[in-house]
Scaffold this motif. Structure first.
Motif, PDB file in Angstrom:
ATOM      1  N   THR A  71       0.861  -1.184   0.000  1.00 16.76           N
ATOM      2  CA  THR A  71       0.000   0.000   0.000  1.00 16.76           C
ATOM      3  C   THR A  71       0.896   1.233   0.000  1.00 16.76           C
ATOM      4  N   VAL A 104       1.041   5.230   0.318  1.00 17.57           N
ATOM      5  CA  VAL A 104       0.286   6.379   0.810  1.00 17.57           C
ATOM      6  C   VAL A 104       1.070   7.661   0.549  1.00 17.57           C
ATOM      7  N   LEU A 145      -3.525   8.625   6.812  1.00 12.31           N
ATOM      8  CA  LEU A 145      -2.644   7.582   7.355  1.00 12.31           C
ATOM      9  C   LEU A 145      -3.214   6.929   8.603  1.00 12.31           C
TER      10      LEU A 145
END
Length: 371
Positions: free
Chosen positions: A28, A30, A36
């Motif tokens: 993943t 971000v 977050l």
């Protein structure tokens, strides 16, 4: 593995992805820090990776925040050069990245991480009222030593900031195990006579054993002396470039005992009634407490952000069969040093595998002098 890449620039960590895509790890990526916290609440990640800078945010500071909220994750930082200083990462990978090495190290470490971050261990440590603190002054010293401009006076000044620690360091430096009849009266004197590496290890010992649990039938001073003897013996049987790491691993190998034996007094009393000082009592610890001091110690080092090579040495110092899977290194040296200092027979398969029959007598003689 579930891997979380955190970056404020869309492509800053893209180079890491190929190392994991081939093995179908779940990645993943971000780029918006605002989402977050919610993401971390929804998904349990095994590994988190950040660059050294996330816009105006320092990557190491972000890892510090994650350490307290999500301690189980393996923390990785991608840094610009190998001398970049970090405090809260288990791994620092410098540019240019060796993707194969990164993949191998993280895959190996995940197995150890799963063993030491089980719910039983995490909850057990969370329920202990007082825990030993990470060796902050030692960590200051190691970061200072990465600076080529650091001299012996700067090292002395860091230690002298804490008068109580200074007194304990000098007391230990003048113990029969260390002094060899040479009276050491100051930190500068200790640096001159013992060297910075040995002094740093003494600082760590003094800091860790400032924590003084009241555990019946358990001598903290005896444990301290054994740990330092293990450190010295382990450092004597590894390659020169591994000596410092072997010293640290030797000092830390049994740190889990001071936590394990404080969990429940009735369990500890039962353990000391049944233990045999001449044998390895790790199986008995597991039977009585549900875990052992090796894994408790490994989790402490994990939360303190020590490297996984050191964590491995702590976890496996009573497991010679698992050590046979890799070449002779720090973990193997700590196992052998601890075993000989406890006056126990090393595992025969271990000695044969590493072809140590010809040198074992000499190592035993060193252990006898240190014991």
């Amino acid at each position: 593995m579930k891997i979380l890449l955190i970056d404020t620039q869309q492509h800053a960590l893209d180079a890491i992805k190929p190392a994991f895509n081939a093995s179908k790890d779940d990645i993943t990526h971000v780029t918006n820090l605002a989402i977050l916290q919610e993401l971390l609440q929804q998904t349990k990640f095994d590994v988190v990776v950040t660059p050294s800078l996330l816009g105006k945010i320092n990557g190491d500071e972000l890892l510090r925040t994650l350490t307290s909220s999500f301690p189980q994750m393996i923390r990785v930082q991608v840094i610009n050069h190998e001398h970049y200083t970090t405090k809260h990462a288990h791994f620092n990978f410098a540019q240019p990245l060796n993707l194969a090495a990164i993949k191998t190290k993280l895959s190996q470490s995940q197995k150890h991480s799963q063993a030491i971050t089980k719910d039983l261990i995490v909850k057990t440590i969370a329920n202990v009222k007082t825990l030993p603190s990470p060796p902050k002054v030692y960590m200051q010293l190691t970061h200072a030593l990465k600076d080529s401009n650091t001299d012996s006076q700067k090292i002395a000044d860091i230690i002298l900031q804490d008068p109580g620690l200074t007194a304990k360091v000098l007391h230990f430096a003048n113990s029969s195990l260390m002094s060899k009849g040479k009276n050491i009266t100051s930190i500068n004197d200790a640096i001159t006579k013992m060297g910075v590496d040995t002094l740093c290890c003494i600082v760590m010992t003094a800091e860790l054993f400032t924590y003084s649990p009241d555990i019946p039938n358990f001598s903290l001073e005896k444990e301290q002396l054994h740990s330092f003897a293990t450190a010295k013996l382990a450092a004597s049987i590894v390659k020169p470039e591994l000596k410092q790491q072997a010293m640290i691993a030797g000092l830390l190998h049994a740190i889990g005992k001071v936590v394990l034996y404080e969990i429940k007094p009735d369990l500890t009393e039962n353990f000391f009634k049944r233990r045999n000082p001449k044998e390895d009592n790790t199986p008995l610890e597991l039977k009585i407490f549900g875990t052992d001091h090796c894994h408790i110690g490994g989790y402490l080092l994990h939360t303190w952000s020590f490297s996984y090579s050191l964590i491995e040495a702590v976890i496996l110092h009573r497991s010679p069969d698992k050590l046979l899977k890799s070449s002779f290194d720090v973990a193997q040296a700590v196992y052998l040093a601890n075993t000989l200092l406890k006056e126990r027979e090393p595992d025969a398969a271990f000695i044969k595998h590493y072809k140590m029959e010809g040198v074992l007598d000499k190592i035993e003689q060193r252990a006898n002098r240190l014991r």
